[in-house]
Write an enzyme that holds these catalytic residues in place. Structure first.
Site, PDB file in Angstrom:
ATOM      1  N   LYS A   1      -3.602 -18.389 -15.159  1.00  0.00           N
ATOM      2  CA  LYS A   1      -2.523 -19.320 -14.830  1.00  0.00           C
ATOM      3  C   LYS A   1      -2.973 -20.717 -15.269  1.00  0.00           C
ATOM      4  O   LYS A   1      -4.167 -20.972 -15.351  1.00  0.00           O
ATOM      5  CB  LYS A   1      -2.284 -19.340 -13.308  1.00  0.00           C
TER       6      LYS A   1
ATOM      7  N   HIS B   1      -3.518 -26.813 -13.693  1.00  0.00           N
ATOM      8  CA  HIS B   1      -2.586 -27.933 -13.869  1.00  0.00           C
ATOM      9  C   HIS B   1      -2.926 -29.129 -12.985  1.00  0.00           C
ATOM     10  O   HIS B   1      -3.878 -29.097 -12.207  1.00  0.00           O
ATOM     11  CB  HIS B   1      -1.155 -27.468 -13.655  1.00  0.00           C
TER      12      HIS B   1
ATOM     13  N   HIS C   1      -4.011 -29.049  -9.380  1.00  0.00           N
ATOM     14  CA  HIS C   1      -5.359 -28.616  -8.999  1.00  0.00           C
ATOM     15  C   HIS C   1      -6.363 -29.751  -8.949  1.00  0.00           C
ATOM     16  O   HIS C   1      -7.480 -29.582  -8.484  1.00  0.00           O
ATOM     17  CB  HIS C   1      -5.887 -27.561  -9.982  1.00  0.00           C
TER      18      HIS C   1
HETATM   19  N1  ARG Z   1      -6.242 -19.799  -5.462  1.00  0.00           N
HETATM   20  C1  ARG Z   1      -5.485 -20.465  -4.439  1.00  0.00           C
HETATM   21  C2  ARG Z   1      -4.357 -21.276  -5.062  1.00  0.00           C
HETATM   22  O1  ARG Z   1      -4.437 -21.681  -6.203  1.00  0.00           O
HETATM   23  C3  ARG Z   1      -6.318 -21.384  -3.602  1.00  0.00           C
HETATM   24  C4  ARG Z   1      -7.413 -20.714  -2.845  1.00  0.00           C
HETATM   25  C5  ARG Z   1      -7.770 -21.445  -1.613  1.00  0.00           C
HETATM   26  N2  ARG Z   1      -8.897 -20.911  -0.908  1.00  0.00           N
HETATM   27  C6  ARG Z   1      -8.843 -19.920  -0.017  1.00  0.00           C
HETATM   28  N3  ARG Z   1      -9.982 -19.529   0.536  1.00  0.00           N
HETATM   29  N4  ARG Z   1      -7.734 -19.355   0.345  1.00  0.00           N
HETATM   30  O2  ARG Z   1      -3.374 -21.534  -4.361  1.00  0.00           O
END
Ligand code: ARG
Length: 575
Positions: free
Chosen positions: A127, A130, A133
């Site tokens: 993905k 962007h 982030h």
């Molecule tokens: N990958 C997730 C996102 O982009 C964020 C992860 C956050 N960390 C977690 N331990 N849930 O939304």
């Protein structure tokens, strides 16, 4: 460093008061109005023990304390004893300490022997990485640096979103329409295109959805062909993310993302069942959190596959068992507040008391202002701005500004990277993290505002003063013992006080998970330095005065560089 509260407590102490020195220390206040001194000791609560009116007590205390080291004046006003710091004394202490500690000024060891985990960035593979982030990435990196600076043993984790049913779709799409060559050229955009195509085709051929589900089941079962493809997607994505991390100078100790926990989950599903927490709901397994006003946490889907929250439960327990953390910090957008509330509640219900040491550090949204010239890309989720494009644009715009300024002797190519990227980072860390904010180039790159370039420019200015002095024969590396009486002016004192407060500000920023506390303090230091620079002649004829002022310039430069470093920003010598 000198502890003024300690000095005051020692001076105030008298057996008759029935107070320990530490208790006295805890009573000391910092008056809002500077004309009431730098510190004040209130005497109200002593009236009972001493059987005297508070103003009278204040008078006696002031008499006892006056003349004590570190203070120019001690005065009683009503029930308060006000302490005025001896400016030269403070300046001497601060300048000597900063110049002898150098890089390590601002660091402390309050967290010694304790483990902290900071989890941040955590993008989803295949993905776009962007602009949304950037916040987790940059705030998380600053928190890592702050916790490291106050002595904790910190592990940085990138909890990659590298698992879930979407990989079934991606694999199907790649097999049907993909090519190795295309993928290698521009991996994320290509994977995204496959993914989008999958959704379009699935509208006409719904059986594709079944195929994707089956493919994901094979992936979860570790079938070699699917695993191979998934690995390839992961590696290609990571290579792209790493390009951005390199630009930001950010590294991680672990990339154990969601997939890492795929084989660790059955244990928790069993455990939830044994503890009587699982309920069936339309074929899915959930934990009912309605009694806590938190809805339901879905643990497994009706087809048995696991979910985000389940992986987070497994991750938390794994981290506790593996690292035995004192604190585990999750830097994740406030949009996920409910997820983190539910997840903590489930851990609590499972009896994991340490869930209170798991801290969700949320932050607000970043949006783009209209008319900003930045490349956007359309995806199924809307228009996306790649973080890499933002950083490249920042560098290029900075280079344009620098060329216009015709800055001499500056390596524009190198410095525009440090300034452009620093500007974006600084902007991220300027406001209280919970606030939403609008990204705007004018604000980010303004060399006169409360910005990264402004602070970096101040650092370069201090460097330039020192260079000039060195050219005139001053030994900048060792300025010798200075006479601090030349550092008593208002502007010098304001600057010295701000520098003095850096170590405690670093601790506060770490404690509150709020890098902006340090960012704002740094802006104050830069402003105070510039005022000092404008108000005073530094390279004066009087040798002692010149050396004292240069020592303050040098301390300011060191402190600015150290604070920028803690925020993850470079401090160029020239710009
Ligand atoms: N990958 C997730 C996102 O982009 C964020 C992860 C956050 N960390 C977690 N331990 N849930 O939304």
């Amino acid at each position: 460093m000198i502890d003024f509260k300690q000095l005051i407590a020692n001076a105030v102490y008298d057996e008759s008061m029935g107070l320990e020195v530490d208790e006295i220390k805890s009573w000391i206040e910092i008056p809002a109005d500077e004309s009431m001194g730098d510190y004040a000791f209130p005497c109200f609560r002593l009236a009972k023990v001493l059987r005297k009116a508070p103003p009278l007590i204040a008078q006696e205390v002031a008499e006892r304390a006056s003349g004590s080291e570190g203070f120019a004046r001690v005065e009683n006003v009503n029930a308060y004893v006000n302490f005025f710091i001896d400016r030269a004394f403070l300046a001497g202490q601060v300048v000597d300490e900063v110049n002898s500690e150098g890089d390590s000024y601002g660091r402390s060891d309050v967290g010694k022997g304790r483990k902290v985990i900071v989890e941040y960035s955590s993008p989803n593979i295949a993905k776009p990485f962007h602009i949304g982030h950037i916040r987790s990435t940059v705030i998380g990196n600053a928190l890592y640096k702050l916790y490291d600076a106050v002595g904790y043993d910190v592990t940085r984790i990138n909890h990659l979103g590298d698992y879930g049913t979407q990989f079934g779709k991606m694999i199907v799409a790649y097999r049907k329409w993909g090519s190795e060559e295309e993928l290698a050229k521009d991996p994320i955009k290509t994977l995204l295109a496959y993914y989008t195509k999958f959704h379009e085709e699935a509208k006409i051929h719904p059986e594709l959805e079944d195929e994707a589900r089956e493919t994901f089941v094979r992936l979860e079962a570790g079938e070699p062909e699917e695993t191979e493809l998934w690995k390839k997607f992961r590696e290609l994505s990571l290579a792209e993310f790493n390009r951005v991390y390199d630009m930001l100078d950010i590294t991680f100790d672990s990339y154990a993302g969601e997939s890492f926990y795929s084989d660790k989950m059955p244990r928790f599903i069993d455990e939830l069942r044994e503890k009587g927490l699982l309920v069936e709901s339309q074929g899915a397994q959930i934990v009912d959190l309605e009694p806590y006003d938190m809805g339901a946490a879905m643990i497994t889907k009706s087809d048995g596959s696991s979910l985000y929250v389940t992986r987070d439960i497994a991750a938390a327990v794994y981290r506790k068992e593996h690292y035995d953390f004192y604190k585990c910090i999750y830097v994740v957008a406030s949009q996920q507040n409910l997820h983190f509330k539910q997840w903590k509640k489930v851990l609590e219900l499972m009896g994991y008391e340490w869930e209170k040491d798991c801290i969700h550090v949320p932050f607000g949204l970043v949006s783009l202002s209209d008319g900003d010239d930045i490349k956007m890309m359309s995806t199924r989720e809307g228009r996306v701005v790649f973080l890499e494009d933002v950083l490249n644009t920042a560098v290029q715009k900075t280079a344009d500004i620098m060329r216009d300024k015709e800055t001499q002797g500056v390596d524009v190519e190198e410095v525009s990277k440090e300034v452009g990227i620093g500007a974006v980072i600084f902007q991220e860390l300027s406001n209280n993290r919970i606030k939403d904010y609008v990204f705007s180039w004018d604000k980010v790159l303004n060399f006169d505002g409360e910005t990264g370039p402004y602070v970096q420019y101040t650092h370069a200015r201090a460097s330039s003063v020192l260079r000039k002095a060195a050219e005139a024969g001053v030994n900048i590396d060792d300025l010798g013992a200075i006479d601090p009486k030349y550092l008593e002016s208002d502007s010098a004192y304001t600057l010295v006080k701000l520098i003095y407060r850096v170590p405690e500000t670093v601790v506060e920023a770490a404690d509150k998970y709020e890098p902006s506390i340090l960012t704002r303090h740094l802006v104050d230091i830069a402003q105070a330095f510039n005022k000092f620079y404008h108000d005073e002649h530094i390279l004066v004829d009087n040798e002692d005065e010149k050396l004292a002022k240069l020592a303050l310039v040098k301390a300011s430069k060191t402190v600015i560089a150290n604070c920028l470093g803690l925020l993850g920003i470079k401090a160029p010598e020239r710009m």
